[in-house]
Enzyme design. Structure first.
Site, PDB file in Angstrom:
ATOM      1  CB  CYS A   1      -0.950   0.019   1.181  1.00 36.33           C
ATOM      2  SG  CYS A   1      -0.267  -0.635   2.697  1.00 36.33           S
TER       3      CYS A   1
ATOM      4  CG  HIS B   1      -5.555   5.989   3.096  1.00 31.89           C
ATOM      5  ND1 HIS B   1      -5.670   5.343   1.884  1.00 31.89           N
ATOM      6  CD2 HIS B   1      -4.545   5.385   3.755  1.00 31.89           C
ATOM      7  CE1 HIS B   1      -4.739   4.400   1.811  1.00 31.89           C
ATOM      8  NE2 HIS B   1      -4.047   4.404   2.930  1.00 31.89           N
TER       9      HIS B   1
HETATM   10  N1  GLN Z   1      -3.783  -7.467   6.135  1.00 37.44           N
HETATM   11  C1  GLN Z   1      -3.457  -6.184   6.703  1.00 37.44           C
HETATM   12  C2  GLN Z   1      -4.744  -5.431   7.015  1.00 37.44           C
HETATM   13  O1  GLN Z   1      -5.690  -5.621   6.324  1.00 37.44           O
HETATM   14  C3  GLN Z   1      -2.635  -5.355   5.756  1.00 37.44           C
HETATM   15  C4  GLN Z   1      -2.288  -4.009   6.332  1.00 37.44           C
HETATM   16  C5  GLN Z   1      -1.320  -3.194   5.511  1.00 37.44           C
HETATM   17  O2  GLN Z   1      -1.183  -3.341   4.355  1.00 37.44           O
HETATM   18  N2  GLN Z   1      -0.634  -2.273   6.100  1.00 37.44           N
HETATM   19  O3  GLN Z   1      -4.802  -4.651   7.916  1.00 37.44           O
HETATM   20 ZN    ZN Z   2      -2.244  -1.789   2.901  1.00 42.21          ZN
END
Ligand code: GLN
Ligand code: ZN
Length: 775
Positions: free
Chosen positions: A654, A705
């Site tokens: 991400c 977000h």
């Molecule tokens: N599997 C994690 C979540 O859904 C992934 C979090 C992340 O990418 N930072 O929270």
């Molecule tokens: Zn993420």
């Protein structure tokens, strides 16, 4: 004449021994206390640090490294670089205006936040445009210089972000063309620095530290020219303190000769890790005749004791290369916890290997003393240090023969799946029977207050494990039933049992240690307690199988197993420094490989291994990147390649900028990757298409977000856009990231709209006349 050798620091943890600053700041935000109270707490914390450092033997203390929120924001305020939308609030009430820039208000969005180089600290990104004007406001720094001087703590050295790094960190203000280059503002900025320097000299500072960490990244000639120009001009000022230009986190490279030839009086260089290359580079430019060198020989970013004898050898070489050499950590101690002595729960054996900020301060002082007064003055200390290092190497915690034997036996075949993706895909399709454009989520569902307080209650013994487990089970039932109703295709259990995606696994793996008070600032009043990867890693028991199987038992649809990948497991921990990171990653990968195998055996046909940190750990220097990406991708494949061809491996990342790691993403050989894309309007889907990425992709269609719930139309527009880049049979529909920070009231409608949008686009695609995108 060589000058006396001294001990100094770039910066120190700000929060206080028990995070007093966090508590005071949050109380102020909540209206529970006034500005004067917050200011008093802050002033006391600064005073305590200066006294502590002086008492420890630090000859020159930093001033201005303290911050109520972030040091880059502080420099922006000092330079008057305040975005238009915040100017009024800042004029009305500087303190509230400052927090408004950091956190936003109903009227004005905050500054963007991003990672400080390759650390886990986040700074606020200055906003600039062609119309930006600067105005010096030295009041905070001048006041703090006076505070420190009044304590009689020795020399004080104000610190602020240097002009080149400040401009390079800035981004075009909203509405300003992306092509705008903040560096063009250097002419307007320099007179403001000149004024601040004069103010600081008048306040009694004989040295000022200008931090230029951006110069440890590869910089084009235009930037190097700007460096030459900036420091020639600042150097030429008549009324100024002496200037110390500090770089850290890596080697200076091409910027070293430029700064060495500039009229600044001192350079602070990092000599740890890859930055040790500064030593030869320094010799190659003929040293720093007539200048002061602040030698960063104690690693400011990890938690391990220094090898004092080795540092002494480095320092002995450096003594011949500058007019005056001072000893320091490699960077601000902001990035390590305060005091290893606070960790009463750790085995005494292990405590002896750890150095947090206080211990690092002592190391710096001891090294300076050894050089000044002779190595024999710290002989006992050196003996103890050698013994501790030997004990660490020999310890059963650091070296587990079974783990060593296993990593040594890993073959190239272990890190490759038996069949290529093209052959795996039809088998997975047959096993899973998913519709076109399958919908899924990234893993976590809202971490509600109830879940958090249940965890706290378990920790303090107010509830027992059975009660806690019942609470988690109820949450999983809720999450599964919601997903079924909302029409999602590949479900998740929601991760309600996980406090944090790294800590959860660290607590369950041998080789990791947890601290009790090891808080490190992440941003503002957010602190994290990174686990410490201290020894060889192994998995005593399955970590996720029971909850994943429980979730699968509740539904006929596939439930994704959910793990954190090896690179991320390292990136958000303090990692041992006595072996290459790649070796540590391989150990973690093998532990995860066992977990993957157990999940598969327990019936998981889809397993996701998250690697959100893959990009942020990228080395700062381009030449170091290939080696990093090789072990990073290798460890991911080692963790995930033991499964049957019909088992589908997912991964997730991400952030918006994938450019530099796009080949590495391909190299992971994951069947499906979900990525953040909503805010960048699907750019990543297009980038992947351009390089011919052959596997399945889920570019996020819902920006998690923001609390805003997208309309169905917005989601389907993003899906249409994605379909222009990725053919329908390889496209997944999912949000940008996990939902743990969101509330159910947002998540419910957003996911319902997401599945509705997917259904609609599927229908459009299946209409016989359709010649729509991707069909
Ligand atoms: N599997 C994690 C979540 O859904 C992934 C979090 C992340 O990418 N930072 O929270
Ligand atoms: Zn993420």
């Amino acid at each position: 004449m060589p000058q006396p050798l001294r001990a100094t620091l770039h910066g120190y943890p700000r929060q206080g021994p028990r995070r007093e600053l966090k508590k005071a700041t949050e109380a102020y935000w909540a209206g529970r206390s006034g500005a004067d109270e917050l200011r008093a707490v802050a002033a006391n914390l600064r005073r305590d640090v200066w006294r502590e450092l002086a008492a420890a033997g630090i000859d020159e203390v930093p001033v201005g490294d303290f911050s109520l929120y972030d040091h880059v924001l502080d420099t922006a305020v000092t330079l008057g670089a305040i975005p238009g939308r915040h100017r009024r609030a800042c004029a009305d009430d500087p303190l509230d205006g400052y927090f408004a820039m950091a956190r936003g208000t109903a009227e004005a969005a905050p500054l963007e936040m991003t990672k400080w180089f390759d650390t886990n600290y986040h700074y606020l990104v200055p906003e600039l445009g062609p119309g930006s004007v600067f105005a010096a406001d030295s009041s905070r720094l001048v006041e703090e210089v006076r505070e420190a001087l009044s304590l009689g703590v020795g020399e004080v050295r104000p610190v602020l972000v240097g002009p080149v790094t400040f401009l390079l960190l800035a981004k075009p203000a909203p509405g300003i063309d992306n092509g705008f280059d903040p560096l063009t503002l250097v002419d307007r900025l320099l007179p403001v620095y000149a004024e601040i320097l004069a103010d600081l000299r008048a306040a009694g500072a004989s040295w000022v530290q200008l931090d230029e960490p951006a110069l440890v990244q590869d910089q084009p000639p235009a930037v190097l020219n700007a460096v030459a120009r900036v420091y020639r001009d600042l150097g030429a000022l008549a009324d100024r303190p002496r200037l110390l230009v500090a770089s850290y986190f890596d080697r200076l490279g091409d910027a070293l000769p430029v700064l060495a030839q500039s009229p600044v009086e001192g350079l602070a260089l990092d000599f740890t890790g890859p930055a040790a290359a500064n030593l030869d580079a320094l010799a190659a430019v003929g040293g720093l005749p007539g200048k002061r060198l602040v030698a960063g020989v104690v690693d400011g970013r990890n938690v391990w004791i220094n090898d004092l004898s080795r540092s002494l050898a480095t320092l002995a070489t450096l003594l011949g290369l500058a007019d005056r050499v001072d000893v320091a950590p490699s960077c601000s101690l902001l990035h390590v916890p305060l005091d290893a002595g606070d960790e009463q729960d750790l085995a005494p054996e292990v405590s002896g290997w750890l150095a947090f900020a206080r211990q690092k301060t002592d190391e710096v002082v001891a090294l300076a003393r050894a050089l000044r007064e002779g190595t024999d003055t710290i002989e006992a200390r050196l003996d103890a240090n050698r013994a501790a290092l030997r004990a660490r190497t020999a310890s059963a915690l650091a070296r587990d023969p079974a783990v060593r034997a296993r990593t040594a036996a890993v073959t190239a075949a272990d890190a490759h799946r038996d069949l290529p993706y093209a052959a795996r895909a039809p088998l997975q399709q047959a096993a899973l029977g998913l519709p076109k454009l399958p919908t899924t989520t990234i893993g976590s569902f809202p971490q509600t207050d109830e879940l958090r307080s249940a965890r706290a209650a378990l920790r303090t013994g107010r509830i027992d494990a059975e009660t806690y487990d019942a609470r988690i089970a109820a949450e999983i039932r809720e999450v599964i039933s919601f997903q079924e109703k909302a029409g999602l295709d590949v479900l998740v259990h929601g991760e309600p049992e996980r406090n944090d995606m790294v800590q959860y696994f660290a607590e369950r793996l041998d080789g990791y240690l947890a601290t009790r008070h090891g808080w490190v600032q992440s941003y503002g009043t957010r602190y994290v307690r990174p686990p410490i990867l201290a020894g060889d890693v192994s998995r005593p028991a399955p970590m996720t199988v029971p909850w994943t199987s429980y979730a699968q038992s509740l539904t006929d649809r596939p439930v994704k197993g959910m793990l954190t990948g090896p690179v991320t497991m390292l990136a958000w921990s303090f990692v041992r420094d006595d072996q290459p990171r790649g070796e540590t990653a391989r150990q973690v990968a093998l532990a995860l490989r066992d977990e993957v195998a157990d999940l598969e055996a327990a019936g998981s046909s889809v397993i996701q291994v998250d690697e959100p940190a893959l990009r942020e750990t990228l080395p700062l220097r381009a030449v170091d990147r290939a080696a990093y990406l090789a072990w990073a991708t290798d460890s991911f494949r080692l963790a995930t390649s033991g499964v049957r061809a019909s088992t589908q491996i997912h991964t997730h990342m991400c952030y918006a900028e994938f450019g530099e790691i796009i080949a590495a993403i391909d190299d992971l050989d994951a069947d499906v990757i979900s990525l953040e894309a909503a805010r960048s309007h699907m750019r990543i889907a297009e980038e992947l298409a351009e390089v011919g990425y052959p596997r399945e992709v889920g570019p996020g269609v819902y920006d998690i977000h923001s609390p805003r719930v997208p309309a169905e139309r917005e989601v389907s527009d993003l899906v249409d856009r994605a379909l222009r880049a990725v053919p329908a049979h390889r496209l997944w529909i999912n949000p940008d990231c996990g939902l743990k920070t969101r509330g159910w009231e947002e998540v419910r409608p957003a996911l319902e709209r997401m599945t509705a949008a997917a259904r609609r686009v599927r229908q459009e695609l299946s209409r016989p006349s359709s010649d729509g995108p991707g069909a």
